[in-house]
Design an enzyme around this catalytic site. Sequence first.
Site, PDB file in Angstrom:
ATOM      1  N   ASP A 177       2.214 -18.759  74.370  1.00 29.33           N
ATOM      2  CA  ASP A 177       1.432 -17.543  74.125  1.00 29.33           C
ATOM      3  C   ASP A 177       0.797 -17.661  72.736  1.00 29.33           C
ATOM      4  OD1 ASP A 177       0.745 -14.777  73.388  1.00 29.33           O
ATOM      5  OD2 ASP A 177       1.801 -14.238  75.224  1.00 29.33           O
ATOM      6  N   ILE A 178      -0.512 -17.408  72.638  1.00 26.01           N
ATOM      7  CA  ILE A 178      -1.169 -17.577  71.325  1.00 26.01           C
ATOM      8  C   ILE A 178      -0.861 -16.434  70.365  1.00 26.01           C
ATOM      9  CG2 ILE A 178      -3.126 -19.177  71.567  1.00 26.01           C
ATOM     10  CD1 ILE A 178      -4.811 -16.632  72.171  1.00 26.01           C
ATOM     11  N   ASN A 226       4.872  -8.039  82.872  1.00 25.87           N
ATOM     12  CA  ASN A 226       4.210  -6.735  82.880  1.00 25.87           C
ATOM     13  C   ASN A 226       3.321  -6.617  84.110  1.00 25.87           C
ATOM     14  OD1 ASN A 226       5.235  -5.938  80.290  1.00 25.87           O
ATOM     15  ND2 ASN A 226       3.800  -7.378  79.370  1.00 25.87           N
ATOM     16  N   HIS A 232       6.536 -13.889  80.879  1.00 26.63           N
ATOM     17  CA  HIS A 232       6.799 -14.196  79.467  1.00 26.63           C
ATOM     18  C   HIS A 232       8.234 -14.703  79.328  1.00 26.63           C
ATOM     19  CE1 HIS A 232       3.416 -11.742  77.655  1.00 26.63           C
ATOM     20  NE2 HIS A 232       3.503 -11.128  78.819  1.00 26.63           N
ATOM     21  N   HIS A 236       1.671 -13.502  85.174  1.00 26.41           N
ATOM     22  CA  HIS A 236       2.323 -14.379  84.193  1.00 26.41           C
ATOM     23  C   HIS A 236       3.693 -13.835  83.826  1.00 26.41           C
ATOM     24  CE1 HIS A 236      -0.179 -11.430  82.106  1.00 26.41           C
ATOM     25  NE2 HIS A 236       0.751 -11.430  81.156  1.00 26.41           N
TER      26      HIS A 236
HETATM   27  P1  AMP Z   1       0.382  -9.122  79.143  1.00 32.03           P
HETATM   28  O1  AMP Z   1       0.351  -7.979  78.175  1.00 32.03           O
HETATM   29  O2  AMP Z   1       1.722  -9.237  79.843  1.00 32.03           O
HETATM   30  O3  AMP Z   1      -0.788  -9.092  80.116  1.00 32.03           O
HETATM   31  O4  AMP Z   1       0.302 -10.423  78.261  1.00 32.03           O
HETATM   32  C1  AMP Z   1      -0.818 -11.236  78.123  1.00 32.03           C
HETATM   33  C2  AMP Z   1      -0.467 -12.292  77.108  1.00 32.03           C
HETATM   34  O5  AMP Z   1      -1.425 -13.334  77.173  1.00 32.03           O
HETATM   35  C3  AMP Z   1      -0.452 -11.784  75.663  1.00 32.03           C
HETATM   36  O6  AMP Z   1       0.857 -11.956  75.128  1.00 32.03           O
HETATM   37  C4  AMP Z   1      -1.483 -12.665  74.974  1.00 32.03           C
HETATM   38  O7  AMP Z   1      -1.094 -13.046  73.673  1.00 32.03           O
HETATM   39  C5  AMP Z   1      -1.564 -13.867  75.882  1.00 32.03           C
HETATM   40  N1  AMP Z   1      -2.828 -14.583  75.845  1.00 32.03           N
HETATM   41  C6  AMP Z   1      -4.061 -14.078  75.990  1.00 32.03           C
HETATM   42  N2  AMP Z   1      -4.979 -15.060  75.916  1.00 32.03           N
HETATM   43  C7  AMP Z   1      -4.307 -16.215  75.732  1.00 32.03           C
HETATM   44  C8  AMP Z   1      -4.688 -17.586  75.587  1.00 32.03           C
HETATM   45  N3  AMP Z   1      -5.964 -17.955  75.613  1.00 32.03           N
HETATM   46  N4  AMP Z   1      -3.716 -18.507  75.416  1.00 32.03           N
HETATM   47  C9  AMP Z   1      -2.418 -18.133  75.376  1.00 32.03           C
HETATM   48  N5  AMP Z   1      -1.996 -16.870  75.525  1.00 32.03           N
HETATM   49  C10 AMP Z   1      -2.927 -15.917  75.693  1.00 32.03           C
END
Ligand code: AMP
Length: 135
Positions: free
Chosen positions: A30-31, A86, A100, A98
Amino acid sequence: MKNCIFCKILDGQIPSYKIYEDEYVYAFLDINPSTKGHTLVIPKEHVIDIYDMDEETAAKTFQAIPKIASAIKKAFNPIGLNIVNNNQKPHQVVFHYHIHLIPRYEDDSFKISFFNNEPTSEELLDIKEKIIANL
Ligand code: AMP
Ligand code: ZN
């Protein structure tokens, strides 16, 4: 899926810190990590959320998790691991399913609050019946 950021990662249009890949699953850092080693595991198939997911895709996606979780544990020796997914509101912002993997460390700032809603046994029975009726 066009305009899906995670499909773009799968296509190589957007770079990622890849950790693991097989025929069905892709895992990357996760970035915006909540803790060191915060990893996302996604199905290669574009699935929006858990309600959009069939059992086979779920099985294939979850199958990869013990291996990745164990690698994070060996790498950083966290005190624990939260597995969070989520679905819709209030927290889903990327609409490609996804999971986490959030390793936990002493004094990290990540928070999940469990609390007891204190239902009566009648309420628990009623809730149980309503869910079963929809299986
Ligand atoms: P959610 O709130 O469960 O939809 O989480 C989405 C996650 O995706 C967040 O924690 C972001 O930091 C992560 N995210 C978004 N864009 C990227 C990316 N390009 N590379 C890695 N993680 C990402
Ligand atoms: Zn997608």
